[in-house]
Each structure stands twice: as structure tokens, then as C-alpha cells.
Motif scaffolding. Structure first.
Motif, short mmCIF file in Angstrom:
data_model
loop_
_atom_site.label_atom_id
_atom_site.label_comp_id
_atom_site.label_asym_id
_atom_site.label_seq_id
_atom_site.Cartn_x
_atom_site.Cartn_y
_atom_site.Cartn_z
N UNK A 248 0.83 -1.21 0.00
CA UNK A 248 0.00 0.00 0.00
C UNK A 248 0.87 1.27 0.00
N UNK A 249 1.94 1.29 0.83
CA UNK A 249 2.75 2.50 0.93
C UNK A 249 3.60 2.71 -0.31
N UNK A 250 4.11 1.63 -0.91
CA UNK A 250 4.95 1.76 -2.10
C UNK A 250 4.16 1.64 -3.40
N UNK A 259 -8.48 -3.72 0.39
CA UNK A 259 -9.48 -3.35 1.37
C UNK A 259 -10.85 -3.45 0.72
N UNK A 260 -11.79 -4.06 1.43
CA UNK A 260 -13.15 -4.21 0.91
C UNK A 260 -14.01 -3.03 1.33
N UNK A 268 -9.82 4.25 6.17
CA UNK A 268 -9.16 5.35 6.90
C UNK A 268 -7.68 5.05 7.09
N UNK A 269 -7.37 3.80 7.45
CA UNK A 269 -5.96 3.43 7.64
C UNK A 269 -5.18 3.53 6.33
N UNK A 270 -5.79 3.13 5.24
CA UNK A 270 -5.12 3.21 3.94
C UNK A 270 -4.85 4.66 3.55
N UNK A 271 -5.79 5.56 3.81
CA UNK A 271 -5.57 6.98 3.52
C UNK A 271 -4.46 7.57 4.40
N UNK A 278 3.85 9.64 1.66
CA UNK A 278 4.23 10.76 0.79
C UNK A 278 5.12 11.76 1.52
N UNK A 279 4.82 12.00 2.78
CA UNK A 279 5.65 12.92 3.56
C UNK A 279 7.06 12.36 3.77
N UNK A 280 7.15 11.08 4.05
CA UNK A 280 8.48 10.47 4.22
C UNK A 280 9.26 10.49 2.92
#
Length: 496
Positions: A248-250, A259-260, A268-271, A278-280
């Protein structure tokens, strides 16, 4: 410029430039005695100021190669009495003062002084105790012993690193307020460690949250149940949750885990993970770019000469060193400045350690702004405003100071400001030397031979300080004005 000109004598009636009629004209004999007495006083002052100045040998009190006076058994004053004006100088002849035409023979090597001192000591017999003491002093003057004595801590190394360690800092939270500069200033091993840990920690943290959500909802207990609607498909353990966090992050997205729509907390966790990722990326990529393209690495191709030299240039004593640029892409708006680091004690008894004073490298004339295309010799004129005004070749060996050279400019490729530094201690200053030229003309261009960048050669340089040289020059000018008045009085009977 008026401050650098010699001051005129206070008694202008006696030493004026233009002839003035005296009230009581003295006799030529008295003038001769006064001039001889003043010449003896000036010679004594000259010998006291500059013991290494030697006059050439004279034959019959006549300077070789110069016009001489007619031979006679009497003195100069008796040859030109006003009562006997029969003899006059030939037309076009010029008279020269004997001692004003002497050319100084200046030994510029301290080694010659040591040899002369040792030869004089060998000529005069001395007791055994004095000989051993003299031998010990001569051994202490050797360069090896002097170098071993002068091994001390430098303020700035030759490569430009400041040897100053900061300790007992109470407010360390100030470093976290400027986190970008703190990360960039880290060493590469720690920078790479922080770079990897930023991604690994976020992957593990969000993977743990995904696994905890699946365990709370019961997705782990209904593994393999086709009728169960999980929050995240194919996440039934910690390893699968960690893989989903990385994908998900990459933004890899293999398609087997997703996620269903039945799980609001999963969305919410995915967002949140996307925003944090993106900040990192922005922080770490920016730090990596700045770390690689820092102008500090550009300073590695800016070189300085290993030693400073002291010699005369345009009849002034100067401290000089050489700078060069190894790259073909030049520095834009290059400027150079110098600082003198020396401890001193004030008149009130306060001790100031490592006091910084400015050395003028041509700030008022614009000579400190360089067009650094070829190696250039930077010159510091030792004048009244210089801290080396009272320093001679002998006193230089007893001083302890450090000269910091700072070269600044804009890197042409990146537009960043670059700064290169180096330092010179008192044992790295060569008195009586110059730099050898390292440029030659080729077909259509100039060639710079950097193998001759450090080479120097010895030149005749007085061992006296710039102040003593200035005082000697004023004495010679005052003596010349007195002699001109004396010769005017001698030639007065021959005037038509």
C-alpha cells in the motif's frame, strides 16, 4: 593614500625642498662636519635597524662605477672653498653621495646566519662549558627541533575542518526544531540508517495495525470460510498484514490483497498510510539530494598552497599564498578573506584566547574578488594596519598564531554557495621566498602546470620588519635632503 606617504620634517627652513636664504650662512667646513656627523648617526641607526644590510666595498672612499671627485690630498670641504672658485665641475657631470649609492647585500636565509654565528664561535676560543651551551643552543635552532616544539592543536586543519568540539549543550531540542539540517549534517552511515528506519518503522507500525484490526474483527478465526466478508482480503496473519502495508505505501499493488467496502476503518488506515508515506518520501528524497549535491564536496577541488611566503613586491613587504581551481567549471563571484587567530592580553590584564582579527587582502581595492580561472597568488601588504607590522624574521619564529583562509563562491552547476578553508601556522611561513610561475603559452590557449603549484624559490629579502624598513626609508630620505642642501652650498661659488 596620503597616510602612506612619508611625513615631511618639522623644520622646513633647514630641510626644505626649495632653497631658502639662511640668516647666517655657515661655512662649508661646518657643513661638511655636520653632514659627516649626521651620516655617522644615520649609519648607526641603519645598522641598528637592519644588521643584515651590508654596503659594497669602496676603493679610496669612491663608489665603484660612479662619478668621483677630483683626486686631492685635502678633504672635500677644503677642495671647494668659496675663496678659490677656480675649479668647477664639468658640464653635465653629476655628483652622488658616497653612502647613498650603496647597494644592500641582504642575506635572506636564516641558515646563513647560523653558519656565520657558528664560524665566529669557532674562531674565538671559549671554555668547554660555554662551547657545550652554545652547541645546545644551535641544536635547538635546528628545523627538526623547532618542528617538534611547535606541534600543537590547530584551529582549522589544512583540509578546512574546524577543530572545535561543542559540549554541555543544555537545550538539545533546538536540533529537532531544524530536523532537515540535522539529518543532512549526519554522517553517511547514520544518514542511511535513518533513511531505512523511516520506511521500515512505518511499514511495521501500519502492518501491526492491520493485523490487530483483522484479529478484532475475527478475520483470523474465519480463515478459509468462503461465506465470511473480511475487512482486508487475504490478510489472515502478521506476515500477510506486513506485506499489505508495504504494497500500500509503495503502491506496488499485486492484486491479491485489498481493502473491501465492508470495512470503513480499513479505508481510513489506507488513507493515513498514503499521506504518511508521501511525507516520508518528500523528506528523505530531499535530504538525499541535498546530501549528495552539497557544495562541501565542490570545495575538494579548490586547493591552496602548502606554505605562505614573505617577500618584497613593489618595494613593500608582503605575505602571499596561492589558490587554484581544479575544475573547468569555474566559481561564480569568488571572494577570499583571511583571519588571524592569536591569543593576547589587553592593557587591563584580560586574556583573550584565540582572538580573531581581519587581514586585508584587498577589500578596499577589490582585489579580494577573484576570477579564478588559473592559479592566483593572493597578497597581503604588511603596512601600518597589518598585525605583522612589527614582526621580523626572527620574531616570527617565536610567535604562535594561525592564519585562516576562507574562499567563497557560487557553484556554477548548482547555484549553491561553496566555501573552502585552510590554515597556516607560523612554521608554515617561508621568509624570503616566492612562488614559481606555473603557466605557459601553448597553441591557442594557456597551460597550467599544477606540478609546480607548490614550488618556491629563494629571493633576497631583508630580515627586518616592515616597520623597521619604513623607518630606514625615512632616514634615507631625510639624509638625501640634507646632502642636497650641502652640495648646493658647495656648488654656489661656481654658479655664473
Amino acid at each position: 593614500m596620503l597616510a602612506y606617504l612619508p611625513r615631511p620634517p618639522t623644520d622646513t627652513s633647514q630641510y626644505g625642498t626649495f632653497c631658502q636664504k639662511p640668516e647666517l650662512p655657515p661655512t662649508p667646513g661646518a657643513l661638511a662636519e655636520d653632514s659627516q656627523q649626521q651620516a655617522g648617526t644615520t649609519a648607526a641607526k641603519r645598522s641598528a635597524l637592519m644588521p643584515n644590510y651590508l654596503s659594497p666595498p669602496r676603493i679610496g672612499s669612491i663608489v665603484p662605477g660612479e662619478p668621483s671627485l677630483p683626486p686631492s690630498g685635502g678633504s672635500v670641504a677644503s677642495q671647494h672653498r668659496p675663496s678659490n672658485p677656480s675649479w668647477c665641475p664639468p658640464a653635465g657631470a653629476r655628483w652622488y653621495p658616497l653612502h647613498a649609492l650603496s647597494v644592500p647585500n641582504i642575506p635572506s636565509s636564516a641558515r646563513g646566519k647560523t653558519l656565520t654565528r657558528s664560524a665566529a664561535a669557532a674562531a674565538v676560543p671559549a671554555p668547554e662549558g660555554l662551547q657545550s651551551r652554545r652547541r645546545k643552543l644551535l641544536e635547538e635552532d635546528s628545523p627538526t627541533v623547532q618542528a617538534s616544539k611547535r606541534q600543537r592543536q590547530r584551529y582549522v586543519t589544512k583540509v578546512g575542518k574546524c577543530q572545535v568540539n561543542l559540549g554541555n549543550i543544555q537545550e538539545k531540542k533546538r536540533f529537532l526544531s531544524d530536523i532537515f539540517t540535522t539529518i543532512v549534517d549526519l554522517k553517511y552511515r547514520w544518514f542511511l540508517f535513518v533513511f531505512m528506519m523511516c520506511y521500515i518503522v512505518t511499514w511495521v507500525v501500519f502492518g501491526t495495525i492491520y493485523f490487530f484490526d483483522a484479529w478484532v474483527r475475527g478475520d483470523v478465526g474465519h480463515r478459509g470460510d468462503p461465506e465470511w466478508r473480511p475487512c482486508i482480503e487475504n490478510v489472515d496473519g502478521f506476515v500477510s498484514a506486513l506485506l499489505f502495508s508495504v504494497e500500500s505505501q509503495r503502491t506496488i499493488g499485486y492484486g491479491s490483497r485489498m481493502v473491501t467496502a465492508d470495512c470503513a476503518e480499513g479505508v481510513v488506515l489506507l488513507m493515513a498510510q498514503s499521506i504518511v508515506g508521501s511525507m516520508i518520501d518528500a523528506l528523505m528524497v530531499g535530504c538525499m539530494f541535498v546530501k549528495i549535491s552539497r557544495p562541501k564536496k565542490r570545495a575538494q577541488t579548490l586547493i591552496f598552497s602548502k606554505n605562505c611566503v614573505v617577500s618584497r613586491r613593489d618595494e613593500q613587504l608582503c605575505l602571499m599564498f596561492r589558490v587554484g581551481d581544479l575544475r573547468e567549471s569555474h566559481m561564480v563571484d569568488a571572494k577570499i578573506r583571511a583571519k588571524l587567530i592569536k591569543s593576547r592580553q589587553t592593557a587591563e590584564g584580560e586574556f583573550i584566547p584565540l582572538e580573531q582579527s581581519e587581514l586585508n587582502l584587498g577589500y578596499d581595492t577589490g582585489e579580494d574578488r577573484l576570477f579564478l580561472v588559473e592559479p592566483q597568488i593572493i597578497c597581503h601588504v604588511i603596512n601600518r594596519h597589518s598585525p605583522f607590522w612589527d614582526m621580523s624574521a626572527e620574531s616570527l619564529r617565536r610567535e604562535q598564531f594561525e592564519i585562516i583562509i576562507i574562499l567563497e563562491g557560487i557553484v556554477e552547476a548548482t547555484g549553491m554557495t561553496c566555501q573552502a578553508r585552510t590554515s597556516y601556522t607560523e612554521d608554515e611561513i617561508l621568509w624570503g621566498y616566492r612562488f614559481e610561475p606555473c603557466m605557459s603559452l601553448e597553441k591557442g590557449a594557456f597551460r597550467v602546470d599544477y606540478s609546480r603549484f607548490e614550488m618556491t624559490f629563494e629571493v633576497q629579502t631583508p630580515a627586518a620588519s616592515a616597520k623597521e624598513l619604513h623607518e630606514l626609508q625615512e632616514l634615507e630620505q631625510q639624509e638625501l635632503s640634507t646632502l642636497s642642501l650641502y652640495w648646493d652650498h658647495l656648488l654656489q661659488p661656481c654658479a655664473p
